[in-house]
Write a protein that holds these residues in place. Structure first.
Motif, mmCIF file in Angstrom:
data_model
loop_
_atom_site.group_PDB
_atom_site.id
_atom_site.type_symbol
_atom_site.label_atom_id
_atom_site.label_comp_id
_atom_site.label_asym_id
_atom_site.label_seq_id
_atom_site.Cartn_x
_atom_site.Cartn_y
_atom_site.Cartn_z
ATOM 1 N N ASN A 122 -2.086 -8.194 8.171
ATOM 2 C CA ASN A 122 -1.089 -9.210 7.188
ATOM 3 C C ASN A 122 -1.010 -8.432 6.005
ATOM 4 O OD1 ASN A 122 -3.756 -9.196 5.920
ATOM 5 N ND2 ASN A 122 -4.423 -10.876 6.901
ATOM 6 N N ASP A 123 -0.302 -9.124 5.060
ATOM 7 C CA ASP A 123 0.097 -8.814 3.833
ATOM 8 C C ASP A 123 -1.085 -8.334 2.735
ATOM 9 O OD1 ASP A 123 2.256 -8.156 1.702
ATOM 10 O OD2 ASP A 123 1.105 -9.533 0.566
ATOM 11 N N GLN A 124 -2.135 -8.776 2.995
ATOM 12 C CA GLN A 124 -3.365 -8.631 2.264
ATOM 13 C C GLN A 124 -3.862 -7.493 2.638
ATOM 14 O OE1 GLN A 124 -3.007 -11.365 3.563
ATOM 15 N NE2 GLN A 124 -3.177 -13.160 2.050
ATOM 16 N N GLN A 127 -1.425 -4.797 1.241
ATOM 17 C CA GLN A 127 -1.808 -4.584 -0.290
ATOM 18 C C GLN A 127 -3.091 -3.727 -0.300
ATOM 19 O OE1 GLN A 127 0.553 -5.132 -2.657
ATOM 20 N NE2 GLN A 127 1.832 -5.899 -0.868
ATOM 21 N N ALA A 128 -4.099 -3.869 0.414
ATOM 22 C CA ALA A 128 -5.099 -2.989 0.279
ATOM 23 C C ALA A 128 -5.059 -1.508 0.795
ATOM 24 C CB ALA A 128 -6.438 -3.742 1.188
ATOM 25 N N ASP A 139 -13.434 -5.195 -0.517
ATOM 26 C CA ASP A 139 -12.033 -5.267 -0.924
ATOM 27 C C ASP A 139 -11.067 -5.629 0.041
ATOM 28 O OD1 ASP A 139 -12.913 -3.836 -3.459
ATOM 29 O OD2 ASP A 139 -12.668 -2.055 -2.680
ATOM 30 N N ALA A 140 -11.457 -5.610 1.325
ATOM 31 C CA ALA A 140 -10.601 -5.973 2.442
ATOM 32 C C ALA A 140 -11.563 -6.618 3.599
ATOM 33 C CB ALA A 140 -9.645 -4.947 2.912
ATOM 34 N N GLU A 162 -8.309 -8.880 7.310
ATOM 35 C CA GLU A 162 -7.132 -8.301 6.726
ATOM 36 C C GLU A 162 -6.926 -6.924 7.819
ATOM 37 O OE1 GLU A 162 -8.002 -10.761 4.243
ATOM 38 O OE2 GLU A 162 -9.032 -9.129 3.537
#
Length: 232
Positions: A122-124, A127-128, A139-140, A162
């Protein structure tokens, strides 16, 4: 004049040696990228033991760390190198060279080679990935991924993870817990492959062309990680 000639010859010899060393490093990187693509091909060719189609279709990024050998690791630490690529509006990005370290992966004892696959869903997760370093589980969030091309992926990963994580050892492909491991850009290898320390984000956003050494890996990911509209 003779002394100057000796100095010039020495500089030329040093430059030639450095060039040969860099070429050797690039060949090793090309081999690692080839191995990463082979891991994906072999996983997906196993009868009903691949990655579910829903995950292939929805993946934002793919990371492959081929051939960890536990017996080669420093006591109390584990480490491996591989490659990552992310989906962009123009197709899959050029590969970034990454390293995964720390944590206990629950590998079998001895020198058994183990391949790892991480998939940002996904977008998260994307971004990670765009950071040049992050800790899985902190962090993820990550979950062990489901297996079987015709399997239902379930809902837990859709709500909480994520990343989906997998391992392959002795032909067995299964989800794995990678919490506590740190994924980061291998800056030295990036510099060797691209001729410069190109930022992680620039490559993964598709803003840098794929070098010849990375094309087979990117093509293999693109072959399997399709949007698979027919499966939805």
């Amino acid at each position: 004049m003779k002394k100057f000639s000796v100095i010039v010859s020495g500089i030329a010899l040093l430059a030639s040696s450095m060039s040969a060393f860099a070429a050797g490093d690039k060949a090793k990187i090309a081999g690692r990228l080839q191995d990463a693509g082979t891991v994906i091909s072999q996983i997906m060719s196993a009868p009903d033991k691949g990655i579910p189609g829903e995950i292939l279709a929805g993946a934002s990024c793919v990371v492959v760390i081929p051939s960890f050998k536990k017996g080669a690791f420093i006591v109390g630490a584990q480490y491996g190198q591989g490659a990552a690529t992310c989906r962009t509006p123009r197709g899959w990005s050029a590969p970034v060279l990454v390293q995964l370290e720390g944590g206990s992966f629950g590998f079998q004892a001895g020198g058994q080679a183990t391949d790892l696959v991480l998939i940002a869903m996904n977008d998260q997760g994307l971004q990670a990935m765009l950071k040049n370093k992050f800790k899985i589980g902190a962090d993820a969030a990550a979950s062990a991924g489901p297996v079987g091309r015709n399997a239902q992926a379930g809902t837990d990963w859709k709500l909480n993870a994520e990343f989906l994580t997998y391992s392959r050892s002795k032909g067995l492909f299964a989800g794995i817990d990678l919490d506590g491991t740190v994924l980061s850009q291998n800056q030295d290898d990036t510099r060797t492959l691209y001729g410069d320390n190109v930022p992680f984000e620039t490559i993964l956003k598709g803003q840098h062309p794929t070098p010849p050494e990375g094309e087979p890996f990117v093509r293999t990911v693109a072959k399997y990680f399709v949007r698979a509209k027919e499966s939805h």
